[in-house]
Design a protein around this motif. Sequence first.
Motif, short mmCIF file in Angstrom:
data_model
loop_
_atom_site.label_atom_id
_atom_site.label_comp_id
_atom_site.label_asym_id
_atom_site.label_seq_id
_atom_site.Cartn_x
_atom_site.Cartn_y
_atom_site.Cartn_z
N VAL A 25 8.28 -34.53 -15.50
CA VAL A 25 8.87 -34.93 -16.78
C VAL A 25 9.58 -33.74 -17.42
CG1 VAL A 25 8.39 -35.71 -19.14
CG2 VAL A 25 7.26 -36.83 -17.21
N ARG A 26 10.79 -33.97 -17.89
CA ARG A 26 11.55 -32.95 -18.62
C ARG A 26 11.97 -33.54 -19.96
NH1 ARG A 26 9.61 -30.80 -15.04
NH2 ARG A 26 10.46 -29.32 -13.52
N VAL A 27 11.83 -32.76 -21.01
CA VAL A 27 12.17 -33.22 -22.35
C VAL A 27 13.34 -32.39 -22.87
CG1 VAL A 27 11.32 -33.63 -24.69
CG2 VAL A 27 9.75 -33.84 -22.74
N ALA A 55 17.52 -26.10 -35.74
CA ALA A 55 16.44 -27.07 -35.95
C ALA A 55 15.47 -27.06 -34.76
CB ALA A 55 17.03 -28.45 -36.15
N TRP A 56 16.03 -26.97 -33.55
CA TRP A 56 15.18 -26.89 -32.35
C TRP A 56 14.34 -25.61 -32.37
CZ3 TRP A 56 15.92 -23.06 -28.46
CH2 TRP A 56 15.11 -23.22 -27.32
N THR A 57 14.94 -24.50 -32.77
CA THR A 57 14.22 -23.23 -32.83
C THR A 57 13.08 -23.29 -33.82
OG1 THR A 57 16.24 -22.02 -32.24
CG2 THR A 57 14.47 -20.75 -33.27
N ARG A 58 13.30 -24.00 -34.91
CA ARG A 58 12.28 -24.09 -35.96
C ARG A 58 11.06 -24.88 -35.49
NH1 ARG A 58 12.63 -27.76 -39.61
NH2 ARG A 58 14.87 -28.05 -39.32
N GLY A 59 11.26 -25.84 -34.62
CA GLY A 59 10.13 -26.61 -34.12
C GLY A 59 10.59 -27.71 -33.18
N ALA A 86 10.33 -28.56 -24.52
CA ALA A 86 11.67 -29.13 -24.65
C ALA A 86 12.73 -28.04 -24.66
CB ALA A 86 11.77 -29.96 -25.93
N THR A 87 13.78 -28.23 -23.87
CA THR A 87 14.93 -27.33 -23.91
C THR A 87 16.01 -27.97 -24.77
OG1 THR A 87 15.65 -28.28 -21.79
CG2 THR A 87 14.49 -26.18 -21.73
N TYR A 88 16.93 -27.14 -25.24
CA TYR A 88 17.95 -27.64 -26.17
C TYR A 88 19.24 -27.97 -25.43
CZ TYR A 88 21.11 -28.16 -30.06
OH TYR A 88 22.03 -28.68 -30.94
N PHE A 89 19.70 -29.20 -25.61
CA PHE A 89 20.96 -29.68 -25.02
C PHE A 89 21.99 -29.72 -26.13
CE2 PHE A 89 22.87 -32.20 -21.49
CZ PHE A 89 24.05 -32.55 -22.10
N ASP A 90 23.00 -28.85 -26.03
CA ASP A 90 24.04 -28.74 -27.05
C ASP A 90 25.27 -29.52 -26.59
OD1 ASP A 90 26.01 -27.98 -28.85
OD2 ASP A 90 25.55 -25.84 -28.76
N ILE A 91 25.59 -30.62 -27.27
CA ILE A 91 26.71 -31.44 -26.83
C ILE A 91 28.05 -30.75 -27.03
CG2 ILE A 91 25.47 -33.61 -27.18
CD1 ILE A 91 27.20 -34.04 -29.72
N ASP A 92 28.09 -29.70 -27.83
CA ASP A 92 29.33 -28.94 -27.98
C ASP A 92 29.47 -27.86 -26.91
OD1 ASP A 92 30.50 -30.26 -30.11
OD2 ASP A 92 29.49 -29.04 -31.61
N ASP A 138 7.64 -23.29 -31.50
CA ASP A 138 8.90 -22.66 -31.91
C ASP A 138 9.37 -21.59 -30.94
OD1 ASP A 138 7.06 -20.69 -32.43
OD2 ASP A 138 7.38 -20.65 -34.60
N LEU A 139 8.74 -21.52 -29.78
CA LEU A 139 9.14 -20.56 -28.77
C LEU A 139 9.93 -21.27 -27.67
CD1 LEU A 139 5.84 -18.50 -28.37
CD2 LEU A 139 7.90 -17.85 -29.64
N PRO A 140 10.95 -20.62 -27.14
CA PRO A 140 11.69 -21.26 -26.05
C PRO A 140 10.83 -21.37 -24.80
CG PRO A 140 12.41 -18.99 -26.35
CD PRO A 140 11.51 -19.30 -27.49
N PRO A 141 10.93 -22.47 -24.08
CA PRO A 141 10.11 -22.63 -22.88
C PRO A 141 10.62 -21.76 -21.74
CG PRO A 141 11.63 -24.47 -23.09
CD PRO A 141 11.78 -23.64 -24.34
N VAL A 142 9.74 -21.48 -20.81
CA VAL A 142 10.12 -20.78 -19.59
C VAL A 142 10.73 -21.81 -18.65
CG1 VAL A 142 9.31 -19.45 -17.62
CG2 VAL A 142 8.29 -19.09 -19.88
#
Length: 281
Positions: free
Chosen positions: A22-24, A43-47, A52-58, A137-141
């Motif tokens: 599973v990937r979020v 917002a992702w960094t805050r929580g 979960a990794t951040y997907f930036d549509i831009d 609030d930490l980026p995943p490995v």
Amino acid sequence: MQPDDPLVSAEWLLKNFAAPDVRVLDATYFAPFTNPPETGRHAWTRGHIPGATYFDIDDVADTGTDLPHMLPDAVKFSSRIRKLGVGDGNRIVVYDQNRFFAAARVWWMLRVMGHDDVKVLDGGLNAWVTEGGELEDLPPVVSERHFTPRVRSDLVMTTANLEKMVGSPHMTIVDSRPDGRFFGREPEPRPGLRSGHIPGSVNLPGSALVTEDGHMKPHDKLAELFTNPMAPTVTTCGSGVTAAITALALARLGNWDVAVYDGSWTEWAADPSRPVATAAE
């Protein structure tokens, strides 16, 4: 996951988010013209949901055009998604923090690239917290994975093809913008664009598909909003984001083959030679 529903509950995700396949993805996005106090990445960094990794549509976009967050080619998409730790064989759950606003688009993008095992978290981050899910609030490995794109061009509507379909009784065009912009009573938020709509299109604001607490409306309530949900359909909006919410709703009703007009009104109205309607038809 229910195979016939494009959404998944927070209860399911809470039980399964730590599964190895599973990937979020957090797809939170705030349109710049709304003057948001923060970006989606902030917002992702805050929580965010753990892992979960951040997907930036831009960022995962075609930057060779002045149109916003257009779908990139398969090579760029594959490169970006692999770096988020997503690849072949993963079950993907996408969420956001603002009522499906970009989660639905990322769901659509992944399906365009041939990855069908993708769901949207019903109710988004708020549903996760309400269910008792924790935030980090930490980026995943992240370990880069292999992603094989198998492009489904039938899910992408281009301007050239849409121009040929205008007025056809065999294609339904659903515009997801607010009715004031659709009928030309209110200005477009992007400078220089006319308001109005593509001739022959029908208006169903994306907000009508979502409950007050940010969940997608249930099957029976959605069915009441569409004259024929199984008809061949193209969805459009301002820039191809809200249109994906409508495609998501139609998938919930059983129509998985809806095409999203990627450039949407930003592309259509930019050319003064294209027809624009303002009255109800």
